[in-house]
Design a protein around this motif. Structure first.
Motif, mmCIF file in Angstrom:
data_model
loop_
_atom_site.group_PDB
_atom_site.id
_atom_site.type_symbol
_atom_site.label_atom_id
_atom_site.label_comp_id
_atom_site.label_asym_id
_atom_site.label_seq_id
_atom_site.Cartn_x
_atom_site.Cartn_y
_atom_site.Cartn_z
ATOM 1 N N ALA A 33 41.321 40.168 55.222
ATOM 2 C CA ALA A 33 41.011 38.858 54.659
ATOM 3 C C ALA A 33 40.911 38.956 53.146
ATOM 4 O O ALA A 33 40.360 39.915 52.605
ATOM 5 C CB ALA A 33 39.708 38.332 55.246
ATOM 6 N N GLY A 34 41.451 37.955 52.464
ATOM 7 C CA GLY A 34 41.380 37.918 51.014
ATOM 8 C C GLY A 34 39.999 37.513 50.532
ATOM 9 O O GLY A 34 39.147 37.090 51.322
ATOM 10 N N PRO A 35 39.750 37.620 49.235
ATOM 11 C CA PRO A 35 38.434 37.297 48.684
ATOM 12 C C PRO A 35 38.095 35.816 48.725
ATOM 13 O O PRO A 35 36.926 35.437 48.677
ATOM 14 C CB PRO A 35 38.529 37.785 47.234
ATOM 15 N N ALA A 36 39.124 34.977 48.812
ATOM 16 C CA ALA A 36 38.910 33.531 48.873
ATOM 17 C C ALA A 36 40.149 32.894 49.476
ATOM 18 O O ALA A 36 41.267 33.368 49.250
ATOM 19 C CB ALA A 36 38.666 32.960 47.473
ATOM 20 N N LYS A 37 39.949 31.849 50.247
ATOM 21 C CA LYS A 37 41.100 31.141 50.787
ATOM 22 C C LYS A 37 41.784 30.385 49.652
ATOM 23 O O LYS A 37 41.139 29.657 48.894
ATOM 24 C CB LYS A 37 40.676 30.176 51.887
ATOM 25 N N GLU A 38 43.084 30.580 49.522
ATOM 26 C CA GLU A 38 43.869 29.897 48.498
ATOM 27 C C GLU A 38 44.699 28.804 49.151
ATOM 28 O O GLU A 38 45.621 29.089 49.909
ATOM 29 C CB GLU A 38 44.803 30.872 47.774
ATOM 30 N N ILE A 39 44.348 27.557 48.866
ATOM 31 C CA ILE A 39 45.127 26.420 49.351
ATOM 32 C C ILE A 39 45.301 25.468 48.177
ATOM 33 O O ILE A 39 44.313 25.013 47.584
ATOM 34 C CB ILE A 39 44.442 25.689 50.516
ATOM 35 N N GLY A 40 46.538 25.195 47.846
ATOM 36 C CA GLY A 40 46.820 24.285 46.749
ATOM 37 C C GLY A 40 47.669 24.942 45.683
ATOM 38 O O GLY A 40 48.123 26.078 45.826
ATOM 39 N N TRP A 41 47.891 24.213 44.618
ATOM 40 C CA TRP A 41 48.769 24.677 43.546
ATOM 41 C C TRP A 41 48.001 25.569 42.582
ATOM 42 O O TRP A 41 46.915 25.221 42.130
ATOM 43 C CB TRP A 41 49.365 23.484 42.813
ATOM 44 N N GLY A 42 48.580 26.732 42.288
ATOM 45 C CA GLY A 42 47.939 27.666 41.374
ATOM 46 C C GLY A 42 48.965 28.574 40.734
ATOM 47 O O GLY A 42 50.102 28.699 41.200
ATOM 48 N N THR A 43 48.551 29.234 39.674
ATOM 49 C CA THR A 43 49.477 30.070 38.925
ATOM 50 C C THR A 43 49.577 31.470 39.527
ATOM 51 O O THR A 43 48.698 31.908 40.278
ATOM 52 C CB THR A 43 49.043 30.200 37.459
ATOM 53 N N ILE A 44 50.648 32.152 39.170
ATOM 54 C CA ILE A 44 50.823 33.566 39.456
ATOM 55 C C ILE A 44 51.301 34.239 38.179
ATOM 56 O O ILE A 44 51.822 33.590 37.273
ATOM 57 C CB ILE A 44 51.836 33.826 40.601
ATOM 58 N N ASP A 45 51.120 35.552 38.122
ATOM 59 C CA ASP A 45 51.606 36.355 37.010
ATOM 60 C C ASP A 45 52.688 37.292 37.524
ATOM 61 O O ASP A 45 52.470 38.018 38.510
ATOM 62 C CB ASP A 45 50.474 37.182 36.390
ATOM 63 N N LEU A 46 53.831 37.292 36.870
ATOM 64 C CA LEU A 46 54.908 38.198 37.256
ATOM 65 C C LEU A 46 54.663 39.574 36.651
ATOM 66 O O LEU A 46 54.253 39.704 35.493
ATOM 67 C CB LEU A 46 56.258 37.661 36.794
ATOM 68 N N THR A 47 54.895 40.599 37.435
ATOM 69 C CA THR A 47 54.853 41.970 36.941
ATOM 70 C C THR A 47 56.151 42.249 36.170
ATOM 71 O O THR A 47 57.094 41.439 36.215
ATOM 72 C CB THR A 47 54.752 42.948 38.110
ATOM 73 N N PRO A 48 56.239 43.378 35.482
ATOM 74 C CA PRO A 48 57.517 43.730 34.851
ATOM 75 C C PRO A 48 58.677 43.750 35.843
ATOM 76 O O PRO A 48 59.793 43.316 35.522
ATOM 77 C CB PRO A 48 57.245 45.118 34.267
ATOM 78 N N GLU A 49 58.404 44.221 37.065
ATOM 79 C CA GLU A 49 59.452 44.205 38.090
ATOM 80 C C GLU A 49 59.794 42.773 38.485
ATOM 81 O O GLU A 49 60.951 42.455 38.758
ATOM 82 C CB GLU A 49 58.996 44.995 39.323
ATOM 83 N N GLY A 50 58.776 41.913 38.517
ATOM 84 C CA GLY A 50 59.020 40.511 38.836
ATOM 85 C C GLY A 50 59.865 39.823 37.790
ATOM 86 O O GLY A 50 60.735 39.009 38.100
ATOM 87 N N VAL A 51 59.619 40.153 36.522
ATOM 88 C CA VAL A 51 60.395 39.571 35.427
ATOM 89 C C VAL A 51 61.848 40.007 35.492
ATOM 90 O O VAL A 51 62.737 39.291 35.018
ATOM 91 C CB VAL A 51 59.761 39.960 34.069
ATOM 92 N N SER A 52 62.097 41.159 36.109
ATOM 93 C CA SER A 52 63.468 41.648 36.264
ATOM 94 C C SER A 52 64.120 41.161 37.551
ATOM 95 O O SER A 52 65.273 41.486 37.817
ATOM 96 C CB SER A 52 63.480 43.187 36.229
#
Length: 248
Positions: free
Chosen positions: A109-128
């Protein structure tokens, strides 16, 4: 010039969590999609195991609930088969969690339930990766409460403050998205009904969620268009690169 259509199979867990924005993109890119309903269909069929592309969609259950939903074991076996052979596979939300578990990762289980619109951060691999098409400080639709350890040999592509593993890539042809990039804002009214109990328990304001969805609708459609188009273009022709991995 005639272009032969390619074939994909999408696995659903509930009817309203479908391909959404991804459906017209796949149609335009020359893919024919067949749907399988995980709770009732035989997922061990060779045509599913060796499909040119497999997409595993979301659902309101946990990977660890196989005692209540035995079909999850069949999905895990299917994903193990495909991921071991580097067969093109896309997992979204529950689908991403199943991919992680099939690769040996711990689920929790995650630390909090995430429901709705929210941001994410791309890693260097994500940016590629194709996720760079999300742009700077991307906002996506979250609808989950579980998470997982990053699988061995996988590349983390995105994270946020609550969930370290929001997206990962495995080898050349597998992409797992914890968030719902495919969700069509026009169809989310069905989600509000289908997930009514969960939304109420999490004290999520449906009017607020609806208003944010309306505000972001054009942006998220453009993001899905660019990300999924690039990823689909990277899938090799089955008869060329995947031939050696397509045995039962």
């Amino acid at each position: 010039m005639f272009r032969q259509r390619r074939s994909a199979i999408a696995i659903r867990h509930v009817a309203f969590e479908d391909l959404g924005l991804l459906a017209p993109i796949m149609e335009r890119e020359g893919w024919s999609v067949s749907f399988c309903d995980a709770p009732v269909d035989d997922l061990s069929d060779r045509s599913i195991r060796n499909a040119e592309l497999l997409i595993v969609l979301g659902g309101p259950i946990g990977v660890y609930e196989a005692d209540n939903y035995p079909f999850l074991n069949a999905e895990l076996a299917l994903l193990e088969h495909r991921l071991q052979r580097d067969l093109p596979t896309l997992g979204i939300c529950l689908g991403a969690q199943l991919m992680a578990r099939a690769l040996g990762s711990r689920m929790f289980a995650g630390p909090a339930k995430e429901i709705g619109w929210g941001t994410i951060d791309l890693t260097p691999e994500g940016v590629s990766s194709c996720l760079r098409r999300l742009g700077k400080d991307p906002t996506v639709l979250h609808w989950h409460g579980d998470t997982f350890d990053l699988p061995q040999q996988a590349s983390r592509l995105a994270s946020n403050a609550n969930y370290e593993n929001q997206a990962f890539a495995y080898r050349q042809n597998a992409l797992a998205l914890q968030f719902h990039l495919e969700a069509d804002p026009r169809q989310l009214e069905e989600w509000y009904v289908g997930h009514a109990v969960e939304l109420s328990a999490a004290k999520i304001s449906i009017p607020d969620l609806r208003a944010t969805t309306l505000k972001l609708s054009k942006t998220v459609a453009a993001q899905a268009e660019q990300v999924f188009t690039e990823w689909l273009h990277g899938i090799p022709q089955a008869g060329v690169t995947l031939q050696s991995g397509a045995s039962a």
